[in-house]
Scaffold this motif. Sequence first.
Motif, mmCIF file in Angstrom:
data_model
loop_
_atom_site.group_PDB
_atom_site.id
_atom_site.type_symbol
_atom_site.label_atom_id
_atom_site.label_comp_id
_atom_site.label_asym_id
_atom_site.label_seq_id
_atom_site.Cartn_x
_atom_site.Cartn_y
_atom_site.Cartn_z
ATOM 1 N N GLN A 97 101.631 -38.766 72.625
ATOM 2 C CA GLN A 97 102.655 -39.709 72.163
ATOM 3 C C GLN A 97 102.324 -40.323 70.817
ATOM 4 O OE1 GLN A 97 102.395 -42.187 75.716
ATOM 5 N NE2 GLN A 97 104.479 -41.595 76.274
ATOM 6 N N ALA A 98 101.053 -40.346 70.462
ATOM 7 C CA ALA A 98 100.643 -40.946 69.185
ATOM 8 C C ALA A 98 99.259 -40.456 68.814
ATOM 9 C CB ALA A 98 100.650 -42.469 69.278
ATOM 10 N N VAL A 99 98.971 -40.520 67.525
ATOM 11 C CA VAL A 99 97.645 -40.229 66.991
ATOM 12 C C VAL A 99 96.964 -41.552 66.661
ATOM 13 C CG1 VAL A 99 96.404 -39.262 65.014
ATOM 14 C CG2 VAL A 99 98.259 -37.965 66.086
ATOM 15 N N VAL A 100 95.710 -41.676 67.068
ATOM 16 C CA VAL A 100 94.922 -42.872 66.766
ATOM 17 C C VAL A 100 93.695 -42.454 65.957
ATOM 18 C CG1 VAL A 100 93.491 -44.720 67.727
ATOM 19 C CG2 VAL A 100 95.704 -44.170 68.780
ATOM 20 N N PRO A 101 93.516 -42.983 64.752
ATOM 21 C CA PRO A 101 92.318 -42.643 63.976
ATOM 22 C C PRO A 101 91.099 -43.379 64.498
ATOM 23 C CG PRO A 101 93.681 -44.186 62.746
ATOM 24 C CD PRO A 101 94.446 -43.848 63.993
ATOM 25 N N VAL A 102 89.950 -42.707 64.473
ATOM 26 C CA VAL A 102 88.690 -43.395 64.735
ATOM 27 C C VAL A 102 88.454 -44.353 63.578
ATOM 28 C CG1 VAL A 102 86.198 -43.091 64.866
ATOM 29 C CG2 VAL A 102 87.710 -41.547 66.118
ATOM 30 N N PRO A 103 88.224 -45.615 63.850
ATOM 31 C CA PRO A 103 88.119 -46.581 62.743
ATOM 32 C C PRO A 103 86.827 -46.416 61.959
ATOM 33 C CG PRO A 103 87.642 -47.649 64.835
ATOM 34 C CD PRO A 103 88.102 -46.258 65.172
ATOM 35 N N ALA A 104 86.933 -46.607 60.665
ATOM 36 C CA ALA A 104 85.770 -46.512 59.776
ATOM 37 C C ALA A 104 85.039 -47.839 59.735
ATOM 38 C CB ALA A 104 86.223 -46.121 58.373
ATOM 39 N N ASP A 105 83.770 -47.784 59.369
ATOM 40 C CA ASP A 105 83.031 -49.005 59.100
ATOM 41 C C ASP A 105 83.714 -49.738 57.945
ATOM 42 O OD1 ASP A 105 80.684 -50.159 57.114
ATOM 43 O OD2 ASP A 105 80.316 -50.597 59.227
ATOM 44 N N PRO A 106 84.037 -51.021 58.096
ATOM 45 C CA PRO A 106 84.833 -51.703 57.058
ATOM 46 C C PRO A 106 84.163 -51.781 55.698
ATOM 47 C CG PRO A 106 84.036 -53.256 58.721
ATOM 48 C CD PRO A 106 83.767 -51.891 59.253
ATOM 49 N N VAL A 107 82.849 -51.929 55.660
ATOM 50 C CA VAL A 107 82.158 -52.039 54.377
ATOM 51 C C VAL A 107 82.189 -50.708 53.642
ATOM 52 C CG1 VAL A 107 79.930 -52.463 53.266
ATOM 53 C CG2 VAL A 107 80.698 -53.930 55.133
ATOM 54 N N ARG A 108 81.867 -49.617 54.347
ATOM 55 C CA ARG A 108 81.876 -48.303 53.692
ATOM 56 C C ARG A 108 83.298 -47.910 53.285
ATOM 57 N NH1 ARG A 108 79.879 -44.014 57.127
ATOM 58 N NH2 ARG A 108 80.126 -45.381 58.902
ATOM 59 N N ARG A 146 85.677 -49.915 52.277
ATOM 60 C CA ARG A 146 86.019 -50.612 51.025
ATOM 61 C C ARG A 146 85.287 -49.996 49.845
ATOM 62 N NH1 ARG A 146 85.747 -55.271 54.342
ATOM 63 N NH2 ARG A 146 83.618 -55.704 53.655
ATOM 64 N N ARG A 147 84.034 -49.570 50.044
ATOM 65 C CA ARG A 147 83.272 -48.994 48.945
ATOM 66 C C ARG A 147 83.887 -47.682 48.474
ATOM 67 N NH1 ARG A 147 78.649 -48.685 51.362
ATOM 68 N NH2 ARG A 147 78.585 -46.446 51.739
ATOM 69 N N ARG A 148 84.335 -46.862 49.417
ATOM 70 C CA ARG A 148 84.910 -45.572 49.049
ATOM 71 C C ARG A 148 86.332 -45.706 48.527
ATOM 72 N NH1 ARG A 148 82.681 -42.586 54.443
ATOM 73 N NH2 ARG A 148 80.670 -41.908 53.627
ATOM 74 N N GLY A 149 87.035 -46.751 48.963
ATOM 75 C CA GLY A 149 88.410 -46.936 48.530
ATOM 76 C C GLY A 149 89.422 -46.185 49.364
ATOM 77 N N GLU A 150 88.971 -45.250 50.201
ATOM 78 C CA GLU A 150 89.853 -44.489 51.076
ATOM 79 C C GLU A 150 89.227 -44.426 52.466
ATOM 80 O OE1 GLU A 150 92.764 -43.445 50.444
ATOM 81 O OE2 GLU A 150 92.960 -42.650 48.413
ATOM 82 N N ASP A 151 90.039 -44.557 53.477
ATOM 83 C CA ASP A 151 89.598 -44.352 54.848
ATOM 84 C C ASP A 151 89.926 -42.912 55.204
ATOM 85 O OD1 ASP A 151 89.311 -44.182 57.600
ATOM 86 O OD2 ASP A 151 90.085 -46.186 57.982
ATOM 87 N N LEU A 186 93.376 -41.186 56.717
ATOM 88 C CA LEU A 186 94.176 -40.219 55.967
ATOM 89 C C LEU A 186 94.395 -38.951 56.784
ATOM 90 C CD1 LEU A 186 92.621 -40.373 52.374
ATOM 91 C CD2 LEU A 186 94.874 -41.212 53.073
ATOM 92 N N LEU A 187 93.341 -38.494 57.438
ATOM 93 C CA LEU A 187 93.425 -37.298 58.265
ATOM 94 C C LEU A 187 94.374 -37.527 59.446
ATOM 95 C CD1 LEU A 187 92.241 -34.450 58.598
ATOM 96 C CD2 LEU A 187 90.396 -35.471 59.926
ATOM 97 N N ALA A 188 94.261 -38.680 60.090
ATOM 98 C CA ALA A 188 95.116 -38.984 61.233
ATOM 99 C C ALA A 188 96.587 -39.072 60.839
ATOM 100 C CB ALA A 188 94.669 -40.288 61.886
ATOM 101 N N VAL A 189 96.856 -39.664 59.699
ATOM 102 C CA VAL A 189 98.244 -39.763 59.228
ATOM 103 C C VAL A 189 98.830 -38.373 59.005
ATOM 104 C CG1 VAL A 189 99.668 -40.476 57.259
ATOM 105 C CG2 VAL A 189 98.024 -42.070 58.248
#
Length: 227
Positions: free
Chosen positions: A117-128, A130-135, A139-142
């Motif tokens: 029914q839906a795709v759920v992304p595994v959440p990224a570490d918030p600090v990393r 922000r450093r990379r600028g992209e989750d 992006l893959l889950a979307v």
Amino acid sequence: MPRARDLLAVLVVPERCLHCRAPAARAGALLCDGCRRALPWLGVGGCARCGLPGPCPPGRCPARGAAFRAAWAPLAYEGPARSLALAGKERAARRVASWFAAAMTARAPARVTGSVQAVVPVPADPVRGRRRGEDHARLLAVAVAAALDVPCLPVLARPRAAVAQHHQSRAGRRRVPRPVLVAPPPDRVLLVDDVHTTGATLRAAAAVLHDGGARRVTALTALRTLR
């Protein structure tokens, strides 16, 4: 809209293979012809539970007891596929995510993607993140959700990890912090991440989704480590 200097770079500098740095197969391609042929594709006939390419011995499946019912990845985490994953985390994120999502959804067995029914992304570490600028996982889950024509619901969040997961031992990876649920999940969830290594991250995320009300959780990743 692309910036003028980006367009100029494409015209002046040939695109390079993200693995061997030879000229890419064609404009917009991520790999050269040789590296594309060397991609370590996995079939769909391996262990239905953990996604390893061969059958697991009785009682020895690494996903035994996991809250996800099935897991699969189209590629082994080796060679050109590994280089694509690294490029997707540090540069070329959107291009790599689109390419991986197409491979994942075109080849995925029905036991993993059927009736979700839906795709759920595994959440990224918030600090990393922000450093990379992209989750990259998001992006893959979307992209996977768009291919399957279901919504992408980021209902999980992750507390900050003390040590980046790729710097930890296999034992350390099994002790990853559990994510937290920020919204109710639907009944049938497809959990998406880039790499399935020990399975600890997928297990933790699937357990939280199950505890939050999801009745069936399956896991789809772009790559699978084989040892």
